[in-house]
Design a protein around this motif. Structure first.
Motif, short mmCIF file in Angstrom:
data_model
loop_
_atom_site.label_atom_id
_atom_site.label_comp_id
_atom_site.label_asym_id
_atom_site.label_seq_id
_atom_site.Cartn_x
_atom_site.Cartn_y
_atom_site.Cartn_z
N ILE A 44 -8.45 3.20 -14.52
CA ILE A 44 -9.38 4.12 -15.20
C ILE A 44 -10.56 3.35 -15.77
N ALA A 45 -10.29 2.15 -16.31
CA ALA A 45 -11.37 1.31 -16.84
C ALA A 45 -12.33 0.89 -15.72
N ASP A 46 -11.79 0.60 -14.54
CA ASP A 46 -12.64 0.27 -13.38
C ASP A 46 -13.54 1.44 -13.01
N ILE A 47 -12.95 2.62 -13.03
CA ILE A 47 -13.71 3.83 -12.69
C ILE A 47 -14.84 4.03 -13.68
N ARG A 48 -14.58 3.78 -14.95
CA ARG A 48 -15.62 3.92 -15.97
C ARG A 48 -16.72 2.89 -15.77
N ARG A 49 -16.33 1.67 -15.37
CA ARG A 49 -17.34 0.63 -15.15
C ARG A 49 -18.27 1.01 -14.00
N VAL B 272 0.84 -1.21 0.00
CA VAL B 272 0.00 0.00 0.00
C VAL B 272 0.87 1.25 0.00
N ILE B 273 1.94 1.24 0.80
CA ILE B 273 2.85 2.39 0.86
C ILE B 273 3.53 2.61 -0.49
N LEU B 274 3.99 1.54 -1.11
CA LEU B 274 4.62 1.64 -2.44
C LEU B 274 3.62 2.17 -3.47
N LEU B 275 2.39 1.70 -3.37
CA LEU B 275 1.34 2.15 -4.29
C LEU B 275 1.12 3.66 -4.16
N ARG B 276 1.06 4.14 -2.93
CA ARG B 276 0.87 5.58 -2.72
C ARG B 276 2.06 6.37 -3.25
N ILE B 277 3.26 5.89 -3.03
CA ILE B 277 4.45 6.59 -3.51
C ILE B 277 4.41 6.73 -5.03
N VAL B 278 4.08 5.64 -5.72
CA VAL B 278 4.05 5.66 -7.19
C VAL B 278 2.98 6.62 -7.70
N TYR B 279 1.79 6.58 -7.10
CA TYR B 279 0.69 7.41 -7.59
C TYR B 279 0.87 8.89 -7.23
N MET B 280 1.74 9.17 -6.27
CA MET B 280 1.97 10.56 -5.90
C MET B 280 3.18 11.16 -6.61
N LEU C 20 -4.60 25.99 -7.40
CA LEU C 20 -5.79 25.34 -7.97
C LEU C 20 -5.39 24.17 -8.88
N ILE C 21 -4.40 24.41 -9.74
CA ILE C 21 -3.93 23.36 -10.64
C ILE C 21 -3.37 22.17 -9.85
N LEU C 22 -2.55 22.48 -8.84
CA LEU C 22 -1.97 21.43 -8.02
C LEU C 22 -3.05 20.64 -7.28
N LEU C 23 -4.06 21.35 -6.78
CA LEU C 23 -5.15 20.69 -6.06
C LEU C 23 -5.93 19.75 -6.98
N ILE C 24 -6.21 20.20 -8.19
CA ILE C 24 -6.95 19.38 -9.15
C ILE C 24 -6.16 18.12 -9.48
N ILE C 25 -4.85 18.29 -9.75
CA ILE C 25 -4.01 17.14 -10.08
C ILE C 25 -3.93 16.17 -8.90
N TYR C 26 -3.80 16.73 -7.70
CA TYR C 26 -3.73 15.87 -6.51
C TYR C 26 -5.03 15.08 -6.33
N ILE C 27 -6.17 15.73 -6.48
CA ILE C 27 -7.46 15.06 -6.32
C ILE C 27 -7.63 13.95 -7.35
N ILE C 28 -7.23 14.23 -8.59
CA ILE C 28 -7.33 13.22 -9.65
C ILE C 28 -6.53 11.97 -9.28
N PHE C 29 -5.28 12.17 -8.85
CA PHE C 29 -4.44 11.02 -8.55
C PHE C 29 -4.83 10.36 -7.22
N GLU C 30 -5.42 11.13 -6.31
CA GLU C 30 -5.91 10.54 -5.07
C GLU C 30 -7.10 9.63 -5.37
N CYS C 31 -7.96 10.05 -6.29
CA CYS C 31 -9.09 9.21 -6.71
C CYS C 31 -8.59 7.95 -7.42
N LEU C 32 -7.59 8.10 -8.28
CA LEU C 32 -6.99 6.93 -8.93
C LEU C 32 -6.41 5.98 -7.89
N LEU C 33 -5.80 6.55 -6.86
CA LEU C 33 -5.21 5.74 -5.80
C LEU C 33 -6.27 4.96 -5.04
#
Length: 261
Positions: free
Chosen positions: A176-181, A93-101, A140-153
């Motif tokens: 992303i495919a899971d999110i679309r489903r 889980v920690i490695l996953l967060r590091i990669v997605y951030m 604002l840009i940083l917040l949007i990018i962070y929220i997007i990748f937090e959702c992906l995480l």
């Protein structure tokens, strides 16, 4: 499962397992040791608390991943503590967060390098409004990018729990495919409802912290773990909506493979 049933099931989940709840409470006692040592002004207790904090980091993320897994299978059980499995899952889980951030961190560093000198010039020239506008835009840009990748995480974590594979969780295209489903609109509704309800519960239960001496400990060791259990189980339940699709796909692949043979 519709949203109302999902939310109700999530909030009932910790209290269906009253006998096992102390397991989670004991986890959070580990991070309560540091404030206990600071309050008592005892350096030895603080030292023990630092060690306990690292144990917390190495055990709790993996334990909550087990809750996501149970939620994805719509099981109402609370997972048992398993030192090896929880440690292994926590590392993943920690490695996953590091990669997605990585992307949000790179964007922040690039923005800092590009905008930093320009911002200093604006301040030196007393262009405060321009500075505030530029600073606000970057935030604002940083917040949007962070929220997007937090959702992906979020859903990468659910994928890790279901497939028990870090490799699968790192496949952003699959996430992303899971999110679309599941459906963007369904996810937004889930996020809004859970955010509001969890914050209401947080606000109401925060009054226990007014209890002298033990209020903060009660909040850290009881309230927070219950809220975390609800949130992780809810994520698993949400992800369970697409698991049947995976099962059907695997059956189709198996039939096609048999035909080829």
């Amino acid at each position: 499962m519709d949203l109302s049933k999902l939310v109700i099931s999530s909030f009932k989940y910790p209290f269906r397992n009253i006998k096992k709840l102390p397991i989670i409470f004991l986890f959070f006692v580990l991070i309560a040791i540091i404030p206990i040592g600071m309050i008592s002004n005892n350096d030895y207790v603080v030292g023990i608390g630092v060690v306990a904090f690292f144990l917390f980091i190495l055990l709790v993320p993996g334990y909550f991943l087990s809750i996501v897994k149970l939620g994805s299978s719509q099981s109402a059980m609370l997972p048992s503590f398993n030192l090896v499995n929880n440690l292994y899952d926590s590392v993943r889980v920690i490695l996953l967060r590091i990669v997605y951030m990585i992307v949000p961190a790179l964007v922040f560093l690039i923005a800092l390098k590009i905008i930093g000198p320009a911002s200093r010039d604006l301040i030196y020239n007393f262009k405060i409004l321009e500075f505030l506008a530029a600073f606000g835009l970057i935030l604002l840009i940083l917040l949007i990018i962070y929220i997007i990748f937090e959702c992906l995480l979020f859903f990468a974590k659910a994928r890790l729990a279901y497939f028990n594979s870090l490799e699968e969780a790192l496949k952003i295209n699959k996430v992303i495919a899971d999110i679309r489903r599941i459906g963007i609109f369904n996810i937004i509704k889930w996020l809004i409802v859970m955010f509001i309800l969890l914050n209401v519960v947080t606000f109401v239960t925060s009054f226990v912290m007014t209890i002298p001496y033990v209020g903060v400990l009660i909040y850290i060791c009881i309230v927070i773990p219950i809220l975390e259990s609800i949130a992780n189980y809810s994520l698993g339940l949400l992800y369970s909506n697409i698991i049947q699709g995976y099962d059907d796909f695997e059956k189709i692949e198996s039939v096609e493979y048999d035909k080829i043979r």
